[in-house]
Motif scaffolding. Sequence first.
Motif, PDB file in Angstrom:
ATOM      1  N   MET A   1      24.379  35.717  21.726  1.00 15.98           N
ATOM      2  CA  MET A   1      25.112  36.641  22.184  1.00 15.98           C
ATOM      3  C   MET A   1      26.713  36.243  22.368  1.00 15.98           C
ATOM      4  O   MET A   1      26.933  35.087  22.443  1.00 15.98           O
ATOM      5  CB  MET A   1      24.919  36.804  23.880  1.00 15.98           C
ATOM      6  N   GLU A   2      27.437  37.229  21.957  1.00 16.26           N
ATOM      7  CA  GLU A   2      28.870  36.883  21.720  1.00 16.26           C
ATOM      8  C   GLU A   2      29.714  36.765  22.986  1.00 16.26           C
ATOM      9  O   GLU A   2      29.311  37.483  24.082  1.00 16.26           O
ATOM     10  CB  GLU A   2      29.554  37.997  20.861  1.00 16.26           C
ATOM     11  N   THR A   3      30.791  36.023  23.223  1.00 16.45           N
ATOM     12  CA  THR A   3      31.638  36.043  24.250  1.00 16.45           C
ATOM     13  C   THR A   3      32.496  37.029  24.056  1.00 16.45           C
ATOM     14  O   THR A   3      33.001  37.311  23.096  1.00 16.45           O
ATOM     15  CB  THR A   3      32.071  34.710  24.386  1.00 16.45           C
ATOM     16  N   ARG A  87      18.685  34.963  27.861  1.00 20.58           N
ATOM     17  CA  ARG A  87      20.049  34.895  26.942  1.00 20.58           C
ATOM     18  C   ARG A  87      19.632  34.141  25.721  1.00 20.58           C
ATOM     19  O   ARG A  87      20.137  34.331  24.507  1.00 20.58           O
ATOM     20  CB  ARG A  87      21.119  33.973  27.850  1.00 20.58           C
ATOM     21  N   GLY A  88      18.714  33.130  25.839  1.00 21.58           N
ATOM     22  CA  GLY A  88      18.099  32.363  24.919  1.00 21.58           C
ATOM     23  C   GLY A  88      19.067  31.474  24.267  1.00 21.58           C
ATOM     24  O   GLY A  88      20.172  31.272  24.704  1.00 21.58           O
ATOM     25  N   LEU A  89      18.627  30.691  23.370  1.00 24.58           N
ATOM     26  CA  LEU A  89      19.527  29.678  22.276  1.00 24.58           C
ATOM     27  C   LEU A  89      20.655  30.496  21.810  1.00 24.58           C
ATOM     28  O   LEU A  89      21.470  29.402  21.393  1.00 24.58           O
ATOM     29  CB  LEU A  89      18.413  28.828  21.437  1.00 24.58           C
ATOM     30  N   SER A  90      20.495  31.576  21.495  1.00 20.29           N
ATOM     31  CA  SER A  90      21.525  32.077  20.927  1.00 20.29           C
ATOM     32  C   SER A  90      23.000  32.116  21.848  1.00 20.29           C
ATOM     33  O   SER A  90      23.932  32.453  21.239  1.00 20.29           O
ATOM     34  CB  SER A  90      21.224  33.685  20.401  1.00 20.29           C
ATOM     35  N   TRP A  91      22.839  32.068  22.959  1.00 22.28           N
ATOM     36  CA  TRP A  91      23.895  31.786  23.881  1.00 22.28           C
ATOM     37  C   TRP A  91      24.813  30.522  23.627  1.00 22.28           C
ATOM     38  O   TRP A  91      26.004  30.501  23.898  1.00 22.28           O
ATOM     39  CB  TRP A  91      23.360  31.812  25.231  1.00 22.28           C
ATOM     40  N   ILE A  92      23.999  29.659  22.792  1.00 24.26           N
ATOM     41  CA  ILE A  92      24.698  28.305  22.582  1.00 24.26           C
ATOM     42  C   ILE A  92      25.687  28.564  21.530  1.00 24.26           C
ATOM     43  O   ILE A  92      25.765  28.888  20.440  1.00 24.26           O
ATOM     44  CB  ILE A  92      23.893  27.111  22.453  1.00 24.26           C
ATOM     45  N   ASP A  93      27.054  28.210  21.836  1.00 26.85           N
ATOM     46  CA  ASP A  93      28.313  28.381  20.881  1.00 26.85           C
ATOM     47  C   ASP A  93      28.289  27.170  20.125  1.00 26.85           C
ATOM     48  O   ASP A  93      29.105  26.210  20.410  1.00 26.85           O
ATOM     49  CB  ASP A  93      29.418  28.710  21.512  1.00 26.85           C
ATOM     50  N   PHE A  94      27.386  26.626  19.144  1.00 29.94           N
ATOM     51  CA  PHE A  94      27.551  25.357  18.319  1.00 29.94           C
ATOM     52  C   PHE A  94      27.451  25.861  16.774  1.00 29.94           C
ATOM     53  O   PHE A  94      26.625  26.516  16.412  1.00 29.94           O
ATOM     54  CB  PHE A  94      26.321  24.759  18.539  1.00 29.94           C
ATOM     55  N   ASN A 230      33.595  27.104  20.564  1.00 34.41           N
ATOM     56  CA  ASN A 230      32.603  26.118  19.701  1.00 34.41           C
ATOM     57  C   ASN A 230      32.317  24.963  20.731  1.00 34.41           C
ATOM     58  O   ASN A 230      33.340  24.178  21.035  1.00 34.41           O
ATOM     59  CB  ASN A 230      33.188  25.606  18.334  1.00 34.41           C
ATOM     60  N   LEU A 231      31.177  24.794  21.105  1.00 33.29           N
ATOM     61  CA  LEU A 231      30.685  23.497  21.972  1.00 33.29           C
ATOM     62  C   LEU A 231      30.932  22.324  21.560  1.00 33.29           C
ATOM     63  O   LEU A 231      31.405  21.234  22.201  1.00 33.29           O
ATOM     64  CB  LEU A 231      29.325  23.790  22.424  1.00 33.29           C
ATOM     65  N   LEU A 232      31.008  22.095  20.172  1.00 31.31           N
ATOM     66  CA  LEU A 232      31.404  20.890  19.493  1.00 31.31           C
ATOM     67  C   LEU A 232      32.484  20.272  19.633  1.00 31.31           C
ATOM     68  O   LEU A 232      32.861  19.305  19.654  1.00 31.31           O
ATOM     69  CB  LEU A 232      30.878  21.092  17.859  1.00 31.31           C
ATOM     70  N   VAL A 233      33.560  21.381  19.748  1.00 27.27           N
ATOM     71  CA  VAL A 233      34.836  20.895  20.092  1.00 27.27           C
ATOM     72  C   VAL A 233      35.201  20.030  21.555  1.00 27.27           C
ATOM     73  O   VAL A 233      35.429  18.765  21.334  1.00 27.27           O
ATOM     74  CB  VAL A 233      35.996  21.994  20.202  1.00 27.27           C
TER      75      VAL A 233
END
Length: 276
Positions: A1-3, A87-94, A230-233
């Motif tokens: 899901m896009e923010t 929301r599922g795992l697609s919610w994760i911004d990685f 991007n959660l990685l940042v």
Amino acid sequence: METPSHSEPRDGAPLRSTFVAIGLTVFGLLMSEFAMLPAFLVDPALLDVVANGSLGDASIGGRTLLLILNFVGMALAGVIYLFATDRGLSWIDFRVPTRTDWKYLIGGSVGVIVFLYAISILFMVLDVPAAESQVMDIIGENQTMILIMIFIVFFFNAPAEEFLFRNVIQKRLYAGFNRMQAVLVTSTIFALVHLPMYLIAETMIATLASLTIMFGGSIIFGYLYAKTDNLLVPTAAHAVLNAFQFTMLYLAIEFGIDEAGTAPSLLFEAVATIPL
């Protein structure tokens, strides 16, 4: 899901979003406590140590497992919420960092370290003490535990906290606030979560000083996430900060820097702000 984009208006209810964020925080804390239970089965001696309030006396293996499970539980709370709300795992911004992501990652990592030491110097000039957290108790006098903590912050601490507070809570707050407002609300909650760690301080000023450092660091991590999606940042910047703090502590103990003038004050006040 896009923010939503940065300029997109929000039509969610701020109060509802805030209550959801607080509920997620409480759920994360409860899951952390629950997830740590297997550690007491593996090392029953932890029960006596925790009861006496001196975790540094526990075995290195016991302390390591306890901390890892603590952060696994926190991350699990976020995952449960995502599936419970469809929301599922697609919610994760990685994703793999882009060139822009790398700029924010490097700039944020340097910026948060500069912030930490700048405010530590300011507190020293103003003679404002920083409350020592549970970190020093967990480490004890064992330098090996410091090196283990560097591993933990890279692979468990930073990923779990940033996932729950940024990718789940902050992102959920976008429904009721603009992005920078969501960063402020998330950072306030993040700082208050660490309040019990600093209530052992001798003065309320020391507690507030440490929470101010925690709040400021969270603002930086939240900003990095808001700008990159991007959660990685923010995770990498968070891990770099904590690893840098533990590395400085290790060097201070290894070379006896803690017996010198002002340097150890900065080192140990900085380490005291590491979130656990």
